[in-house]
Enzyme design. Structure first.
Site, PDB file in Angstrom:
ATOM      1  N   ASP A  43      71.201  18.397  -1.419  1.00  0.00           N
ATOM      2  CA  ASP A  43      70.123  18.735  -2.347  1.00  0.00           C
ATOM      3  C   ASP A  43      70.171  17.801  -3.562  1.00  0.00           C
ATOM      4  O   ASP A  43      71.217  17.210  -3.865  1.00  0.00           O
ATOM      5  CB  ASP A  43      70.294  20.175  -2.853  1.00  0.00           C
TER       6      ASP A  43
HETATM    7  N1  URA Z   1      74.241  23.408   1.235  1.00  0.00           N
HETATM    8  C1  URA Z   1      73.371  23.532   0.206  1.00  0.00           C
HETATM    9  O1  URA Z   1      72.925  24.612  -0.123  1.00  0.00           O
HETATM   10  N2  URA Z   1      73.039  22.400  -0.450  1.00  0.00           N
HETATM   11  C2  URA Z   1      73.537  21.189  -0.168  1.00  0.00           C
HETATM   12  O2  URA Z   1      73.198  20.201  -0.826  1.00  0.00           O
HETATM   13  C3  URA Z   1      74.434  21.082   0.912  1.00  0.00           C
HETATM   14  C4  URA Z   1      74.770  22.217   1.601  1.00  0.00           C
END
Ligand code: URA
Length: 231
Positions: free
Chosen positions: A101
């Site tokens: 993310d």
């Molecule tokens: N899980 C998440 O919620 N976000 C990420 O960036 C990676 C794994």
């Protein structure tokens, strides 16, 4: 192959610009500047241009320490793509093996080898990813047990696979998962009534984020790291 041809083939330089780069001392073989374009390049030599190793056609494997506020997809109006942090030739040929993310930091693997990245990202291959998760509230023993056993995520019909949980502090844990569902860590934590306030990926399979890489920095993987993740 002659060095000038090798240079033009591996980069976006024309033959004329490759010649200029050679005369300007920007090309090295095994760490030493070489200005003669007629030198023959063999497979065992490391040729670099502006200190970036060049490969003729072989696949490339990179680890990047992703900073927050960068995207693992193409640029949108708010954030830059992590790919733009790579000062590397033929960047457009590379893709990201497993996205994070925008607000997540840590280990991102980048390659042009689709088979290799499939083994990392395909849920069927069960490649483990280790996240350091910082929580809004201390994690209760019941919540820890639920994460370890598998939790039901919103919109899914099966619980998550069992995860490994190692407590680092009451509000910080190492979470190892191997599925890679959309926003999986944040959704798992939400499923046990808590909230992620910071998320950092520190390991994929046996490959650990190089502690010498500051946020935004990257390096090529070693041959051993590449093989360790090979299908
Ligand atoms: N899980 C998440 O919620 N976000 C990420 O960036 C990676 C794994």
């Amino acid at each position: 192959m002659r060095l000038d041809k090798f240079l033009a083939t591996c980069t976006e330089l024309s033959r004329a610009d490759a010649k200029k780069a050679l005369h300007g001392g920007r090309v090295k073989i095994d760490g030493a500047v070489v200005k003669d374009g007629g030198v023959k390049v063999s497979a065992s030599m490391v040729v670099s241009y502006d200190d970036q190793p060049l490969t003729l056609s072989g696949p490339r494997y990179i680890m990047l320490h992703k900073p927050a506020d960068t995207l693992c997809s193409t640029i949108d109006e708010h954030y830059v793509s992590v790919l733009s942090l790579l000062d590397i030739e033929r960047r457009g040929e590379l893709h990201i093996a497993g996205r994070l993310d925008a607000d997540t930091t840590g280990l991102v693997l980048i390659t042009d080898d689709g088979q290799w990245s499939h083994a990392i990202t395909s849920p069927k291959k069960r490649c483990a990813k280790v996240y350091r998760v910082t929580l809004a509230e201390p994690l209760s023993a019941e919540a820890k047990a639920a994460l370890e056993a598998g939790v039901m995520l919103n919109g899914e019909d099966k619980p998550t696979l069992p995860a490994e949980v190692e407590m680092l502090a009451p509000t910080q844990l190492l979470l190892t998962i191997s599925e890679g569902k959309y926003h999986q860590v944040k959704r798992m934590v939400a499923a046990v009534g808590n909230k992620v306030v910071a998320l950092h990926r520190q390991q994929i399979g046996s490959v650990i984020l190089d502690p010498t890489l500051a946020e935004g920095e990257w390096r090529h993987l070693t041959a051993a790291e590449v093989s360790a993740l090979r299908p």
